[in-house]
Write a protein that holds these residues in place. Sequence first.
Motif, short mmCIF file in Angstrom:
data_model
loop_
_atom_site.label_atom_id
_atom_site.label_comp_id
_atom_site.label_asym_id
_atom_site.label_seq_id
_atom_site.Cartn_x
_atom_site.Cartn_y
_atom_site.Cartn_z
N LEU A 34 -8.22 -14.62 5.72
CA LEU A 34 -6.84 -13.70 5.54
C LEU A 34 -6.41 -13.00 6.88
O LEU A 34 -5.39 -13.00 6.93
CB LEU A 34 -6.67 -12.81 4.32
CG LEU A 34 -6.86 -13.78 3.05
CD1 LEU A 34 -7.04 -12.77 1.94
CD2 LEU A 34 -5.77 -14.45 2.65
N THR A 49 -3.53 -9.00 6.11
CA THR A 49 -3.08 -9.67 4.58
C THR A 49 -4.12 -9.15 3.75
O THR A 49 -3.78 -9.14 2.57
CB THR A 49 -3.16 -11.15 4.93
OG1 THR A 49 -2.41 -11.49 5.94
CG2 THR A 49 -2.57 -11.79 3.81
N TYR A 50 -5.49 -9.08 3.99
CA TYR A 50 -6.53 -8.73 3.18
C TYR A 50 -6.30 -7.33 2.45
O TYR A 50 -6.51 -7.06 1.52
CB TYR A 50 -7.96 -8.93 3.84
CG TYR A 50 -9.26 -8.46 3.05
CD1 TYR A 50 -9.58 -9.49 2.18
CD2 TYR A 50 -9.64 -7.31 2.95
CE1 TYR A 50 -10.84 -9.31 1.41
CE2 TYR A 50 -10.80 -7.02 1.89
CZ TYR A 50 -11.26 -7.96 1.34
OH TYR A 50 -12.29 -7.57 0.47
N THR A 94 -3.42 -7.79 0.12
CA THR A 94 -3.89 -8.48 -1.22
C THR A 94 -4.72 -7.71 -1.84
O THR A 94 -4.78 -7.98 -3.35
CB THR A 94 -4.58 -9.82 -0.79
OG1 THR A 94 -3.76 -10.54 0.23
CG2 THR A 94 -5.01 -10.78 -1.94
N THR A 139 0.93 -12.04 -3.68
CA THR A 139 -0.16 -12.42 -2.46
C THR A 139 -0.95 -13.43 -3.20
O THR A 139 -1.93 -13.84 -2.06
CB THR A 139 -0.86 -11.13 -2.12
OG1 THR A 139 -1.63 -10.59 -3.09
CG2 THR A 139 0.12 -9.99 -1.57
N GLU A 140 -0.98 -13.94 -4.31
CA GLU A 140 -1.52 -15.03 -4.85
C GLU A 140 -1.70 -16.33 -4.10
O GLU A 140 -2.73 -16.86 -4.03
CB GLU A 140 -1.24 -15.28 -6.42
CG GLU A 140 -0.02 -15.89 -6.72
CD GLU A 140 0.97 -14.78 -6.99
OE1 GLU A 140 2.17 -14.91 -7.45
OE2 GLU A 140 0.88 -13.49 -6.79
N GLU A 141 -0.34 -16.60 -3.24
CA GLU A 141 -0.72 -17.86 -2.57
C GLU A 141 -1.67 -17.58 -1.53
O GLU A 141 -2.25 -18.65 -1.06
CB GLU A 141 0.58 -18.05 -2.02
CG GLU A 141 1.74 -18.47 -2.95
CD GLU A 141 2.69 -17.30 -3.55
OE1 GLU A 141 2.30 -16.20 -3.15
OE2 GLU A 141 3.11 -17.43 -4.72
N HIS A 142 -1.50 -16.23 -0.98
CA HIS A 142 -2.53 -16.17 0.32
C HIS A 142 -4.06 -16.40 -0.11
O HIS A 142 -4.89 -16.69 0.54
CB HIS A 142 -2.25 -14.95 0.97
CG HIS A 142 -0.92 -14.60 1.43
ND1 HIS A 142 -0.43 -15.49 2.80
CD2 HIS A 142 0.17 -13.84 1.19
CE1 HIS A 142 0.76 -15.05 3.01
NE2 HIS A 142 1.23 -14.17 2.14
N ALA A 143 -4.26 -15.90 -1.46
CA ALA A 143 -5.58 -15.73 -1.82
C ALA A 143 -6.15 -17.10 -2.18
O ALA A 143 -7.22 -17.77 -1.97
CB ALA A 143 -5.55 -14.77 -3.25
N LEU A 181 -5.23 -19.75 -0.79
CA LEU A 181 -5.34 -20.59 0.50
C LEU A 181 -6.55 -20.24 1.30
O LEU A 181 -7.48 -20.73 1.78
CB LEU A 181 -4.10 -20.21 1.64
CG LEU A 181 -4.15 -20.93 3.04
CD1 LEU A 181 -4.12 -22.37 2.51
CD2 LEU A 181 -2.96 -20.38 3.65
N ALA A 182 -6.96 -18.94 1.05
CA ALA A 182 -8.01 -18.20 1.66
C ALA A 182 -9.22 -18.95 0.71
O ALA A 182 -10.40 -19.07 1.54
CB ALA A 182 -8.08 -16.71 1.66
#
Length: 104
Positions: free
Chosen positions: A37, A41-42, A45, A65-69, A71-72
Amino acid sequence: MAKRIKNRYLLAQTSVPIDMSLIENQKSLEEKMLKALGTATYSYTMPKIIPASQNEFILRVHRNTEEHAILALSFIKEISGKRLGIYTIKTSGTIKSLREKLIK
């Protein structure tokens, strides 16, 4: 008046059974997510791992921020020396509905 932070919960499953209640596995997952991330962003999140079963866990993140999580999590291929894949099963606004999904 302070704003209330709203969270989203992700039910994730690993391809290989791994005990997420162990602190070393949680730290390894957090380090991998930080790497995927990035620091900014971390910190926005703010993921928190909640162990659920032998190969499933719930990840709490801030809303939007769930989309970022997700993806990570898809970038993580190893935790504590075990090669694995992590799949997101369901996203919810409450932890109660994810626990019900685990029971079924």
